[in-house]
Write a protein that holds these residues in place. Structure first.
Motif, PDB file in Angstrom:
ATOM      1  N   VAL A  26      38.786  28.655  19.618  1.00  0.00           N
ATOM      2  CA  VAL A  26      39.849  29.248  20.444  1.00  0.00           C
ATOM      3  C   VAL A  26      39.243  29.606  21.793  1.00  0.00           C
ATOM      4  CG1 VAL A  26      41.196  30.177  18.523  1.00  0.00           C
ATOM      5  CG2 VAL A  26      39.390  31.572  19.550  1.00  0.00           C
ATOM      6  N   ARG A  27      40.114  29.939  22.747  1.00  0.00           N
ATOM      7  CA  ARG A  27      39.671  30.443  24.050  1.00  0.00           C
ATOM      8  C   ARG A  27      40.309  31.809  24.253  1.00  0.00           C
ATOM      9  NH1 ARG A  27      39.275  26.649  28.963  1.00  0.00           N
ATOM     10  NH2 ARG A  27      37.211  27.623  29.026  1.00  0.00           N
ATOM     11  N   ILE A  28      39.519  32.771  24.707  1.00  0.00           N
ATOM     12  CA  ILE A  28      39.999  34.139  24.873  1.00  0.00           C
ATOM     13  C   ILE A  28      39.722  34.620  26.295  1.00  0.00           C
ATOM     14  CG2 ILE A  28      39.660  34.634  22.423  1.00  0.00           C
ATOM     15  CD1 ILE A  28      37.117  36.151  23.170  1.00  0.00           C
ATOM     16  N   PRO A  29      40.535  35.556  26.828  1.00  0.00           N
ATOM     17  CA  PRO A  29      40.334  36.054  28.196  1.00  0.00           C
ATOM     18  C   PRO A  29      39.001  36.777  28.351  1.00  0.00           C
ATOM     19  CG  PRO A  29      42.477  36.712  27.312  1.00  0.00           C
ATOM     20  CD  PRO A  29      41.711  36.148  26.177  1.00  0.00           C
ATOM     21  N   ALA A  30      38.298  36.453  29.428  1.00  0.00           N
ATOM     22  CA  ALA A  30      36.984  37.049  29.672  1.00  0.00           C
ATOM     23  C   ALA A  30      37.067  38.490  30.157  1.00  0.00           C
ATOM     24  CB  ALA A  30      36.215  36.206  30.682  1.00  0.00           C
ATOM     25  N   ARG A  31      38.193  38.879  30.727  1.00  0.00           N
ATOM     26  CA  ARG A  31      38.373  40.256  31.203  1.00  0.00           C
ATOM     27  C   ARG A  31      39.823  40.654  31.061  1.00  0.00           C
ATOM     28  NH1 ARG A  31      41.075  40.152  35.918  1.00  0.00           N
ATOM     29  NH2 ARG A  31      40.862  38.350  37.319  1.00  0.00           N
ATOM     30  N   ALA A  32      40.068  41.930  31.214  1.00  0.00           N
ATOM     31  CA  ALA A  32      41.427  42.435  31.089  1.00  0.00           C
ATOM     32  C   ALA A  32      42.283  41.950  32.255  1.00  0.00           C
ATOM     33  CB  ALA A  32      41.422  43.959  31.055  1.00  0.00           C
ATOM     34  N   PRO A  33      43.519  41.535  32.007  1.00  0.00           N
ATOM     35  CA  PRO A  33      44.406  41.134  33.109  1.00  0.00           C
ATOM     36  C   PRO A  33      44.798  42.338  33.947  1.00  0.00           C
ATOM     37  CG  PRO A  33      45.594  41.187  31.022  1.00  0.00           C
ATOM     38  CD  PRO A  33      44.154  41.414  30.691  1.00  0.00           C
TER      39      PRO A  33
ATOM     40  N   SER B  16      47.821  35.977  27.470  1.00  0.00           N
ATOM     41  CA  SER B  16      48.448  36.134  26.157  1.00  0.00           C
ATOM     42  C   SER B  16      48.773  34.792  25.505  1.00  0.00           C
ATOM     43  CB  SER B  16      49.723  36.976  26.276  1.00  0.00           C
ATOM     44  OG  SER B  16      49.407  38.280  26.727  1.00  0.00           O
ATOM     45  N   ARG B  17      48.862  33.744  26.300  1.00  0.00           N
ATOM     46  CA  ARG B  17      49.097  32.419  25.718  1.00  0.00           C
ATOM     47  C   ARG B  17      47.869  31.934  24.942  1.00  0.00           C
ATOM     48  NH1 ARG B  17      52.084  31.526  30.641  1.00  0.00           N
ATOM     49  NH2 ARG B  17      50.256  30.617  31.687  1.00  0.00           N
ATOM     50  N   HIS B  18      46.716  32.567  25.209  1.00  0.00           N
ATOM     51  CA  HIS B  18      45.487  32.169  24.524  1.00  0.00           C
ATOM     52  C   HIS B  18      45.142  33.136  23.393  1.00  0.00           C
ATOM     53  CE1 HIS B  18      44.433  29.023  27.450  1.00  0.00           C
ATOM     54  NE2 HIS B  18      44.981  29.834  28.340  1.00  0.00           N
TER      55      HIS B  18
ATOM     56  N   THR C 200      47.409  41.949  36.466  1.00  0.00           N
ATOM     57  CA  THR C 200      48.793  41.771  36.879  1.00  0.00           C
ATOM     58  C   THR C 200      49.574  41.138  35.739  1.00  0.00           C
ATOM     59  OG1 THR C 200      48.427  39.549  37.760  1.00  0.00           O
ATOM     60  CG2 THR C 200      48.068  41.409  39.278  1.00  0.00           C
ATOM     61  N   ARG C 201      50.896  41.231  35.823  1.00  0.00           N
ATOM     62  CA  ARG C 201      51.708  40.637  34.756  1.00  0.00           C
ATOM     63  C   ARG C 201      51.531  39.122  34.659  1.00  0.00           C
ATOM     64  NH1 ARG C 201      54.946  41.419  30.867  1.00  0.00           N
ATOM     65  NH2 ARG C 201      54.638  43.665  31.041  1.00  0.00           N
ATOM     66  N   PRO C 202      51.478  38.374  35.763  1.00  0.00           N
ATOM     67  CA  PRO C 202      51.212  36.937  35.612  1.00  0.00           C
ATOM     68  C   PRO C 202      49.898  36.651  34.894  1.00  0.00           C
ATOM     69  CG  PRO C 202      52.077  37.376  37.800  1.00  0.00           C
ATOM     70  CD  PRO C 202      51.809  38.719  37.171  1.00  0.00           C
ATOM     71  N   GLN C 203      48.857  37.426  35.195  1.00  0.00           N
ATOM     72  CA  GLN C 203      47.588  37.245  34.492  1.00  0.00           C
ATOM     73  C   GLN C 203      47.744  37.574  33.009  1.00  0.00           C
ATOM     74  OE1 GLN C 203      44.663  39.649  36.544  1.00  0.00           O
ATOM     75  NE2 GLN C 203      44.148  38.002  37.973  1.00  0.00           N
ATOM     76  N   PHE C 204      48.484  38.643  32.725  1.00  0.00           N
ATOM     77  CA  PHE C 204      48.702  39.041  31.329  1.00  0.00           C
ATOM     78  C   PHE C 204      49.451  37.957  30.558  1.00  0.00           C
ATOM     79  CE2 PHE C 204      51.738  41.152  28.362  1.00  0.00           C
ATOM     80  CZ  PHE C 204      50.820  41.470  27.370  1.00  0.00           C
ATOM     81  N   GLU C 205      50.482  37.406  31.169  1.00  0.00           N
ATOM     82  CA  GLU C 205      51.253  36.364  30.498  1.00  0.00           C
ATOM     83  C   GLU C 205      50.404  35.117  30.269  1.00  0.00           C
ATOM     84  OE1 GLU C 205      54.601  35.942  33.041  1.00  0.00           O
ATOM     85  OE2 GLU C 205      55.601  37.771  32.315  1.00  0.00           O
ATOM     86  N   GLN C 206      49.562  34.790  31.243  1.00  0.00           N
ATOM     87  CA  GLN C 206      48.670  33.642  31.084  1.00  0.00           C
ATOM     88  C   GLN C 206      47.651  33.892  29.979  1.00  0.00           C
ATOM     89  OE1 GLN C 206      45.566  33.279  33.905  1.00  0.00           O
ATOM     90  NE2 GLN C 206      45.445  31.057  33.800  1.00  0.00           N
TER      91      GLN C 206
ATOM     92  N   LYS D 200      42.125  42.068  21.521  1.00  0.00           N
ATOM     93  CA  LYS D 200      42.575  42.509  20.208  1.00  0.00           C
ATOM     94  C   LYS D 200      41.958  41.561  19.178  1.00  0.00           C
ATOM     95  CE  LYS D 200      46.784  44.529  22.068  1.00  0.00           C
ATOM     96  NZ  LYS D 200      48.258  44.614  22.007  1.00  0.00           N
ATOM     97  N   ARG D 201      41.165  42.115  18.297  1.00  0.00           N
ATOM     98  CA  ARG D 201      40.370  41.264  17.402  1.00  0.00           C
ATOM     99  C   ARG D 201      41.252  40.428  16.472  1.00  0.00           C
ATOM    100  NH1 ARG D 201      34.235  41.706  16.747  1.00  0.00           N
ATOM    101  NH2 ARG D 201      33.896  39.721  15.703  1.00  0.00           N
ATOM    102  N   VAL D 202      42.401  40.964  16.099  1.00  0.00           N
ATOM    103  CA  VAL D 202      43.292  40.268  15.165  1.00  0.00           C
ATOM    104  C   VAL D 202      44.597  39.939  15.849  1.00  0.00           C
ATOM    105  CG1 VAL D 202      44.550  40.459  12.973  1.00  0.00           C
ATOM    106  CG2 VAL D 202      42.257  41.450  13.193  1.00  0.00           C
ATOM    107  N   ARG D 203      45.128  38.772  15.552  1.00  0.00           N
ATOM    108  CA  ARG D 203      46.437  38.392  16.071  1.00  0.00           C
ATOM    109  C   ARG D 203      47.294  37.810  14.951  1.00  0.00           C
ATOM    110  NH1 ARG D 203      45.612  32.712  19.541  1.00  0.00           N
ATOM    111  NH2 ARG D 203      45.155  31.371  17.732  1.00  0.00           N
TER     112      ARG D 203
END
Length: 353
Positions: free
Chosen positions: A131-138, A148-150, A140-146, A71-74
């Motif tokens: 900043v650091r952003i996820p390189a790919r879509a999560p 989303s912290r970034h 699982t939920r643990p991956q998503f939660e991790q 998501k480009r904006v947060r």
């Protein structure tokens, strides 16, 4: 998935509390590893009215290809900040590092460093920060939660995976049935141990009927390839009119023919394959006290097993510990794997030295 027995009927293995162990899925590395992160630059949006234009213009200059999950904006994490929104400007790898960054590393990057286009309108955009952003879509939920912290990312949740990771995929009645099958495997392992074999037992079940098709244990003292899983697969073949080896000397190794009612009424001219007797282990489930090795895992692929449940891990295990054969995309058959079934009872079969 399971054919249940009446609640009043006493089940084998009930001396173990089904709530004392958890059935956990063995997922691919892609689903179980931490999500990798990319270095990027973001900047505050100082004027919310410019948000739509800024996103459009940034997407032209730095489109973030292959990062559609981002998501480009947060919203700004710091609630006391005067600016409510932040936007990703670009990846660090998308821009050339100015010489001044080397000679003056304390100087932060500026918008002009990152947006070299003379036509770019900087109105409403503050100074960038790393900043650091996820390189790919999560996945699982643990991956998503991790992730989303970034930085915020899209996530399409698989509820079954989420429940599985919590140990809640199976109901208490299903776990009782799983325990019944694994208890039979444990008993087979003990029988093998009494014969001087390695204490590993296995059971193959037809989940349509709940019927145990084959029970086997390790026979490597007879033949080096006769691991418990290999014995069970051969016994299933015997149940279907095939089979290679004989097991009269080992009474705990046995088979039962598949329920003929499941395949009755099939006409060879009907063209329907719904009621055809399966190819070896197609649609069947394996319950084994110890994680299978590579040889046994590949035999399970070739015999078309549907699911594998094991109790304890093995140092050379091929379904989670050393390899994950069931997750290899190159193979033409895949199956679900679950671990931890009656783990303590299975570990006690071969206590650590």
């Amino acid at each position: 998935m399971f054919k249940m027995e009446p609640e009043t009927k006493k089940r084998k293995g009930m001396e173990y509390d089904p709530d004392s162990w958890h059935v956990l899925p063995v997922l691919s590395d892609e689903m179980s590893d931490d999500v990798k992160l990319l270095d990027a630059y973001a900047a505050p949006i100082t004027d919310k009215r410019q948000t739509s234009r800024l996103v459009k213009d940034l997407s032209v200059v730095h489109p973030l290809a292959d990062l559609h999950h981002i998501k480009r904006v947060r919203a700004c994490k710091d609630k006391s900040s005067p600016h409510p929104l932040e936007v990703i400007v670009c990846l660090v790898s998308d821009v050339s590092v100015p010489t001044t960054f080397v000679t003056q590393p304390q100087r932060p990057a500026s918008l002009t460093d990152l947006l070299s286009s003379k036509d770019f309108n900087f109105e409403g955009l503050g100074e960038p920060f790393p900043v650091r952003i996820p390189a790919r879509a999560p996945l699982t939920r643990p991956q998503f939660e991790q992730a989303s912290r970034h930085w915020p990312t899209s996530f399409h949740e698989d509820k079954r995976v989420t429940l599985g990771l919590k140990g809640q995929l199976f109901t208490s009645r299903q776990k009782a049935k799983i325990q019944e099958y694994m208890t039979t495997a444990v008993e087979a392992a003990r029988s093998g141990r009494e014969e001087g074999m390695d204490a590993v037992g296995a059971v193959i079940v037809d989940p349509k009927s709940g019927q145990i098709i084959a029970v086997g244990h390790d026979l490597t003292q007879d033949h080096p390839l006769h691991h418990a899983v290999m014995v069970c697969i051969d016994l299933v073949a015997w149940a279907q009119g095939g089979g290679v080896y004989t097991y009269e000397k080992h009474p705990a190794c046995r088979y039962t023919a598949s329920d003929p009612q499941l395949y009755a009424g099939h006409s060879e001219t009907s063209g329907s394959e719904e009621n055809v007797q399966p190819y070896i282990c197609t649609g069947y489930e394996l319950y084994v006290t110890r994680e299978p090795c590579v040889m046994c895992a590949m035999a399970l692929v070739h015999s078309r097993i549907s699911s594998v449940f094991y109790g304890t891990a093995s140092p050379d295990g091929a379904l989670g510990t050393k390899y994950k054969i069931h997750c290899q995309k190159e193979l033409n058959h895949h199956f679900d794997v679950y671990k931890g079934v009656m783990r303590q009872a299975c570990e006690e079969l071969t206590p650590l030295k």
